[in-house]
Design a protein around this motif. Structure first.
Motif, PDB file in Angstrom:
ATOM      1  N   ALA A  96       0.866  -1.183   0.262  1.00  0.00           N
ATOM      2  CA  ALA A  96       0.101   0.142  -0.085  1.00  0.00           C
ATOM      3  C   ALA A  96       0.916   1.141   0.077  1.00  0.00           C
ATOM      4  CB  ALA A  96      -0.957  -0.060   1.092  1.00  0.00           C
ATOM      5  N   VAL A  97       0.273   2.179  -0.667  1.00  0.00           N
ATOM      6  CA  VAL A  97       1.114   3.486  -0.632  1.00  0.00           C
ATOM      7  C   VAL A  97       0.620   4.346   0.437  1.00  0.00           C
ATOM      8  CG1 VAL A  97       1.528   5.589  -1.887  1.00  0.00           C
ATOM      9  CG2 VAL A  97       1.163   3.757  -3.132  1.00  0.00           C
ATOM     10  N   ALA A  98       1.711   4.517   1.218  1.00  0.00           N
ATOM     11  CA  ALA A  98       1.567   5.215   2.609  1.00  0.00           C
ATOM     12  C   ALA A  98       1.189   6.630   2.217  1.00  0.00           C
ATOM     13  CB  ALA A  98       2.881   5.120   3.515  1.00  0.00           C
ATOM     14  N   GLU A  99       0.529   7.229   3.285  1.00  0.00           N
ATOM     15  CA  GLU A  99      -0.059   8.623   3.009  1.00  0.00           C
ATOM     16  C   GLU A  99       1.147   9.572   2.385  1.00  0.00           C
ATOM     17  OE1 GLU A  99      -0.744  11.972   6.423  1.00  0.00           O
ATOM     18  OE2 GLU A  99      -1.061   9.543   7.091  1.00  0.00           O
ATOM     19  N   ASP A 100       2.406   9.321   2.888  1.00  0.00           N
ATOM     20  CA  ASP A 100       3.639  10.169   2.413  1.00  0.00           C
ATOM     21  C   ASP A 100       4.882   9.355   2.897  1.00  0.00           C
ATOM     22  OD1 ASP A 100       4.748  13.516   2.766  1.00  0.00           O
ATOM     23  OD2 ASP A 100       5.307  11.819   1.558  1.00  0.00           O
ATOM     24  N   LEU A 101       5.515   8.847   1.930  1.00  0.00           N
ATOM     25  CA  LEU A 101       6.852   8.110   2.136  1.00  0.00           C
ATOM     26  C   LEU A 101       8.199   8.963   2.451  1.00  0.00           C
ATOM     27  CD1 LEU A 101       6.618   5.034  -0.395  1.00  0.00           C
ATOM     28  CD2 LEU A 101       6.420   4.995   2.158  1.00  0.00           C
ATOM     29  N   LEU A 131       4.154  38.243   2.400  1.00  0.00           N
ATOM     30  CA  LEU A 131       3.327  36.872   2.862  1.00  0.00           C
ATOM     31  C   LEU A 131       2.918  36.143   1.645  1.00  0.00           C
ATOM     32  CD1 LEU A 131       1.719  35.479   4.661  1.00  0.00           C
ATOM     33  CD2 LEU A 131      -0.146  36.897   4.414  1.00  0.00           C
ATOM     34  N   ALA A 132       2.519  36.647   0.480  1.00  0.00           N
ATOM     35  CA  ALA A 132       2.109  35.770  -0.767  1.00  0.00           C
ATOM     36  C   ALA A 132       3.478  35.127  -1.230  1.00  0.00           C
ATOM     37  CB  ALA A 132       1.624  36.859  -1.905  1.00  0.00           C
ATOM     38  N   LEU A 133       4.461  35.800  -1.153  1.00  0.00           N
ATOM     39  CA  LEU A 133       5.851  35.107  -1.857  1.00  0.00           C
ATOM     40  C   LEU A 133       6.029  33.710  -0.668  1.00  0.00           C
ATOM     41  CD1 LEU A 133       7.731  35.250  -3.911  1.00  0.00           C
ATOM     42  CD2 LEU A 133       9.173  36.566  -2.502  1.00  0.00           C
ATOM     43  N   ALA A 134       5.854  33.897   0.596  1.00  0.00           N
ATOM     44  CA  ALA A 134       6.091  32.909   1.588  1.00  0.00           C
ATOM     45  C   ALA A 134       5.033  31.893   1.372  1.00  0.00           C
ATOM     46  CB  ALA A 134       6.085  33.464   2.996  1.00  0.00           C
ATOM     47  N   GLU A 135       3.873  32.154   0.965  1.00  0.00           N
ATOM     48  CA  GLU A 135       2.701  31.200   0.800  1.00  0.00           C
ATOM     49  C   GLU A 135       3.234  30.317  -0.289  1.00  0.00           C
ATOM     50  OE1 GLU A 135       0.275  30.455   2.588  1.00  0.00           O
ATOM     51  OE2 GLU A 135      -0.572  32.335   3.489  1.00  0.00           O
ATOM     52  N   SER A 136       3.787  31.174  -1.485  1.00  0.00           N
ATOM     53  CA  SER A 136       3.960  30.217  -2.777  1.00  0.00           C
ATOM     54  C   SER A 136       5.121  29.306  -2.601  1.00  0.00           C
ATOM     55  CB  SER A 136       4.267  31.355  -3.973  1.00  0.00           C
ATOM     56  OG  SER A 136       5.704  31.743  -3.855  1.00  0.00           O
ATOM     57  N   VAL A 137       6.059  29.752  -1.634  1.00  0.00           N
ATOM     58  CA  VAL A 137       7.135  28.585  -1.521  1.00  0.00           C
ATOM     59  C   VAL A 137       6.587  27.415  -0.790  1.00  0.00           C
ATOM     60  CG1 VAL A 137       9.431  28.547  -0.341  1.00  0.00           C
ATOM     61  CG2 VAL A 137       8.899  30.526  -1.355  1.00  0.00           C
ATOM     62  N   ILE A 138       5.837  27.721   0.205  1.00  0.00           N
ATOM     63  CA  ILE A 138       5.190  26.485   0.956  1.00  0.00           C
ATOM     64  C   ILE A 138       4.234  25.576   0.270  1.00  0.00           C
ATOM     65  CG2 ILE A 138       3.658  26.135   2.930  1.00  0.00           C
ATOM     66  CD1 ILE A 138       4.444  28.658   4.026  1.00  0.00           C
ATOM     67  N   ALA A 139       3.790  26.325  -0.817  1.00  0.00           N
ATOM     68  CA  ALA A 139       2.815  25.440  -1.603  1.00  0.00           C
ATOM     69  C   ALA A 139       3.644  24.670  -2.824  1.00  0.00           C
ATOM     70  CB  ALA A 139       1.748  26.415  -2.380  1.00  0.00           C
ATOM     71  N   ASP A 140       4.739  25.394  -3.262  1.00  0.00           N
ATOM     72  CA  ASP A 140       5.549  24.911  -4.259  1.00  0.00           C
ATOM     73  C   ASP A 140       6.516  23.697  -3.758  1.00  0.00           C
ATOM     74  OD1 ASP A 140       6.209  25.345  -6.891  1.00  0.00           O
ATOM     75  OD2 ASP A 140       8.202  25.394  -6.449  1.00  0.00           O
ATOM     76  N   ASP A 141       6.478  23.637  -2.586  1.00  0.00           N
ATOM     77  CA  ASP A 141       7.633  22.483  -2.059  1.00  0.00           C
ATOM     78  C   ASP A 141       6.733  21.094  -2.187  1.00  0.00           C
ATOM     79  OD1 ASP A 141       9.749  21.563  -0.552  1.00  0.00           O
ATOM     80  OD2 ASP A 141       8.409  20.756   1.152  1.00  0.00           O
ATOM     81  N   LEU A 142       5.490  21.111  -2.305  1.00  0.00           N
ATOM     82  CA  LEU A 142       4.811  19.931  -2.626  1.00  0.00           C
ATOM     83  C   LEU A 142       5.422  19.238  -3.981  1.00  0.00           C
ATOM     84  CD1 LEU A 142       1.163  20.623  -1.419  1.00  0.00           C
ATOM     85  CD2 LEU A 142       2.689  18.806  -0.473  1.00  0.00           C
ATOM     86  N   GLY A 143       5.714  20.256  -4.724  1.00  0.00           N
ATOM     87  CA  GLY A 143       6.060  19.617  -6.197  1.00  0.00           C
ATOM     88  C   GLY A 143       7.379  19.190  -6.240  1.00  0.00           C
ATOM     89  N   ASP A 168       8.701  17.730  -3.603  1.00  0.00           N
ATOM     90  CA  ASP A 168       8.529  16.141  -3.066  1.00  0.00           C
ATOM     91  C   ASP A 168       8.015  15.282  -3.976  1.00  0.00           C
ATOM     92  OD1 ASP A 168       9.149  17.711  -0.636  1.00  0.00           O
ATOM     93  OD2 ASP A 168       7.134  17.360   0.101  1.00  0.00           O
ATOM     94  N   ALA A 169       7.052  15.642  -4.931  1.00  0.00           N
ATOM     95  CA  ALA A 169       6.557  14.827  -6.095  1.00  0.00           C
ATOM     96  C   ALA A 169       7.926  14.282  -6.984  1.00  0.00           C
ATOM     97  CB  ALA A 169       5.607  15.464  -6.696  1.00  0.00           C
ATOM     98  N   MET A 170       8.843  15.449  -7.117  1.00  0.00           N
ATOM     99  CA  MET A 170       9.996  15.139  -8.258  1.00  0.00           C
ATOM    100  C   MET A 170      10.870  14.122  -7.768  1.00  0.00           C
ATOM    101  SD  MET A 170      10.853  19.149  -9.329  1.00  0.00           S
ATOM    102  CE  MET A 170      11.552  18.953 -10.876  1.00  0.00           C
ATOM    103  N   ARG A 230      15.428  17.554   0.693  1.00  0.00           N
ATOM    104  CA  ARG A 230      15.375  18.213   2.023  1.00  0.00           C
ATOM    105  C   ARG A 230      15.902  19.806   2.179  1.00  0.00           C
ATOM    106  NH1 ARG A 230      13.437  17.889   6.194  1.00  0.00           N
ATOM    107  NH2 ARG A 230      14.975  18.902   7.264  1.00  0.00           N
ATOM    108  N   MET A 231      16.403  20.054   0.872  1.00  0.00           N
ATOM    109  CA  MET A 231      16.968  21.616   0.896  1.00  0.00           C
ATOM    110  C   MET A 231      15.758  22.588   0.518  1.00  0.00           C
ATOM    111  SD  MET A 231      20.286  21.125  -1.508  1.00  0.00           S
ATOM    112  CE  MET A 231      20.891  22.782  -1.780  1.00  0.00           C
ATOM    113  N   GLY A 232      14.654  21.579  -0.129  1.00  0.00           N
ATOM    114  CA  GLY A 232      13.473  22.437  -0.447  1.00  0.00           C
ATOM    115  C   GLY A 232      12.653  22.615   0.781  1.00  0.00           C
ATOM    116  N   ASP A 233      12.702  21.369   1.735  1.00  0.00           N
ATOM    117  CA  ASP A 233      11.900  21.564   2.769  1.00  0.00           C
ATOM    118  C   ASP A 233      12.687  22.754   3.794  1.00  0.00           C
ATOM    119  OD1 ASP A 233      10.491  19.273   2.628  1.00  0.00           O
ATOM    120  OD2 ASP A 233      11.762  17.940   3.740  1.00  0.00           O
TER     121      ASP A 233
END
Lengths: 220, 220
Positions: free
Chosen positions: A211-216, B39-51, B53-55, B92-95
């Protein structure tokens, strides 16, 4: 051919268990050194971390040889890649234990943890030790019920980390800047330690259940 | 067969460059958000980190497929394993960039960095941006002279990190506990960012020269 590969995969698993056991000792000793201002114990954790780093490098090499000598199928590759990820995570857990020991050493003969937060850090220590012990057991026996208890202790660590901020920022804090810095960093080290254990637990769960965990990736 | 493998290895390299470019933007924007309380720039960095992680997850999968479909020799395996390690480091650098942005967001509309330390953090930002840019270029062109300048900027980041402690602990600090906590964590985020970049630089150097770098694990 297949038998050799299985034997090598088993060895890889045993290497991870051995690494985890070493991390378990490191975080146990680091916490005791911190809570009792034990310089010799702090020094031993710091010195021993080099051994954990070496184990990660050996595991890298073993994985490469294993991949080179055999032609593993996709499922096995997933195991090897997961082992590489987990060894990196365990290495970081060792680093965090060392960081705790370094704070203890830096404040010796004083206690790094100020009295009002001694109980909080004692609880963090207990939770971190449980997390480390269960990570070892999980790697050993793949009983994924343990993964849940690791997540629960990670939640506890997060809560205790919040408690340290509440103490620092609640308006009644009278600690020195050094104490504020130490509490901030120590809290973060324990919080990260829990996160990394969760990352290992999720990878093992993934390998066992498919199963794919929530976030690996390591939560942060 | 060999041509396909080479093409896939090239693709893996390009994925790392793309990830590094994304990290470069994250740390640039996070620092600007921090230093200008945007604030807007901070929010964009936070949102973009998911990308980002996906990479990392995509790169994991691509590596597994690559290893499964081909039968790479040891040198190629070393490249694939290094790519896995580097993608984890870039993640991790993205985090860490996200953590900087989160501090900026948490203090908005105030500035998280107290005035007496504004110049120090501006320098940390500049060094981190240079480090990130050079990491991307190094991954692109493998010009290992860049590795040296990354190490130099990491030394600069370590020095600036020490400066923040000197300011906090020098006896003249009048900041609030919140400011002390923020400076402690921000300083650590930047210091770790540099460490991770050095780890990538050493891996690339190792792949290019075959020489064993001083220490391939992330310095800590």
């Amino acid at each position: 051919m297949r038998d050799i590969f299985d034997a090598e995969l088993t060895q890889l698993g045993e290497d991870l268990v051995a690494m985890s056991r070493r991390v378990e000792r490191a975080v146990t000793d680091a916490g005791v050194a911190l809570l009792t201002a034990d310089l010799a114990l702090a020094e031993s954790v710091i010195a021993d971390d080099l051994g954990i780093d070496a184990m990660e490098r050996d595991l890298d090499e073993r994985s490469i040889l294993l991949l080179a000598q055999q032609q593993p199928v996709a499922t096995d590759l997933r195991i090897v890649v997961s082992a590489l990820r987990m060894s990196a995570t365990l290495e970081r857990m060792g680093d965090l234990a060392r960081h705790v020991a370094q704070v203890a050493r830096g404040r010796y003969p004083n206690h790094a943890v100020p009295d009002p937060l001694a109980a909080t850090f004692a609880q963090m220590h207990d939770a971190a030790v449980r997390v480390a012990r269960r990570t070892t057991t999980l790697l050993e026996n793949r009983d994924i019920a343990l993964a849940e208890s690791i997540e629960a202790d990670d939640d506890l660590l997060d809560g205790l980390h919040e408690d340290t901020f509440a103490a620092l920022l609640g308006g009644t804090w009278t600690g020195t800047p050094q104490q504020t810095v130490d509490v901030t960093l120590l809290g973060r080290y324990y919080e990260r330690f829990g996160d990394h254990a969760v990352s290992v637990a999720r990878r093992v769960t993934y390998l066992v259940t498919g199963a794919v965990a929530e976030d690996l990736s390591t939560p942060a």
